[in-house]
Design an enzyme around this catalytic site. Structure first.
Site, PDB file in Angstrom:
ATOM      1  N   ASP A   1      -0.599   2.649  -2.569  1.00 56.36           N
ATOM      2  CA  ASP A   1      -1.518   1.307  -2.341  1.00 56.36           C
ATOM      3  C   ASP A   1      -2.567   1.457  -3.261  1.00 56.36           C
ATOM      4  O   ASP A   1      -3.212   2.393  -3.501  1.00 56.36           O
ATOM      5  CB  ASP A   1      -1.747   1.246  -0.826  1.00 56.36           C
ATOM      6  CG  ASP A   1      -2.434  -0.079  -0.614  1.00 56.36           C
ATOM      7  OD1 ASP A   1      -3.536  -0.714  -1.553  1.00 56.36           O
ATOM      8  OD2 ASP A   1      -2.180  -0.840   0.483  1.00 56.36           O
TER       9      ASP A   1
ATOM     10  N   HIS B   1       6.109  -5.367   4.030  1.00 59.11           N
ATOM     11  CA  HIS B   1       5.855  -3.939   3.735  1.00 59.11           C
ATOM     12  C   HIS B   1       5.140  -3.333   4.909  1.00 59.11           C
ATOM     13  O   HIS B   1       4.485  -3.610   5.461  1.00 59.11           O
ATOM     14  CB  HIS B   1       4.836  -4.083   2.470  1.00 59.11           C
ATOM     15  CG  HIS B   1       3.645  -4.772   2.685  1.00 59.11           C
ATOM     16  ND1 HIS B   1       3.514  -6.206   2.623  1.00 59.11           N
ATOM     17  CD2 HIS B   1       2.186  -4.331   2.930  1.00 59.11           C
ATOM     18  CE1 HIS B   1       2.388  -6.488   2.908  1.00 59.11           C
ATOM     19  NE2 HIS B   1       1.607  -5.617   2.815  1.00 59.11           N
TER      20      HIS B   1
END
Length: 139
Positions: free
Chosen positions: A30, A100
């Protein structure tokens, strides 16, 4: 269709720090991590939410998420525990509309807090909701 950053990452058209992949999903770090090692698992096919995934994609997402979780636990990176988190829809906090799964390493005292839980409903109220869901699960 508007451009999807996760589709661009899957296609190799956008930068990402890839961690792993399987036949149906890709894992990458991320760019705004809660903690070091915060990883996203995305299906290779564009699907907006978890319920848009095929059963095979959902299984591949879980399998890759589990592999990444194990790697976080054994890597030497700081990881006292893990959160697995998925937001489906804007009201749930989804801000990239490509399904996700977040795999977030947790540390003692990291300060991250989950939302406050409401009071516990009665057993009768829970049973009513369970019956509604069972009915919706019928073919």
């Amino acid at each position: 269709m508007t451009a999807c950053i996760f589709c661009a990452i899957v296609a190799g058209e956008a930068e990402a720090s890839r961690v792993a992949e399987n036949e149906l999903c890709v894992a990458f770090l991320d760019i705004g991590p809660f903690t070091t090692g915060h990883t996203l698992i995305v299906p290779k096919r564009h699907a907006v939410t978890f319920t848009d995934l095929t059963p095979q994609e959902a299984g591949a997402l879980a399998e890759l998420g589990q592999r990444v979780a194990r790697a976080l636990q054994t890597s030497g990176l700081p990881c006292d525990g893990l959160n697995l988190w998925m937001a489906n829809g804007e009201v749930a906090g989804q801000d990239v509309f490509h399904a996700h799964l977040h795999v977030i390493p947790r540390l003692s005292g990291d300060g991250l807090k989950m939302a406050v839980r409401p009071a516990h409903p009665s057993r009768a109220a829970l049973d009513k909701v369970a019956a509604t869901l069972r009915s919706a699960l019928q073919p």
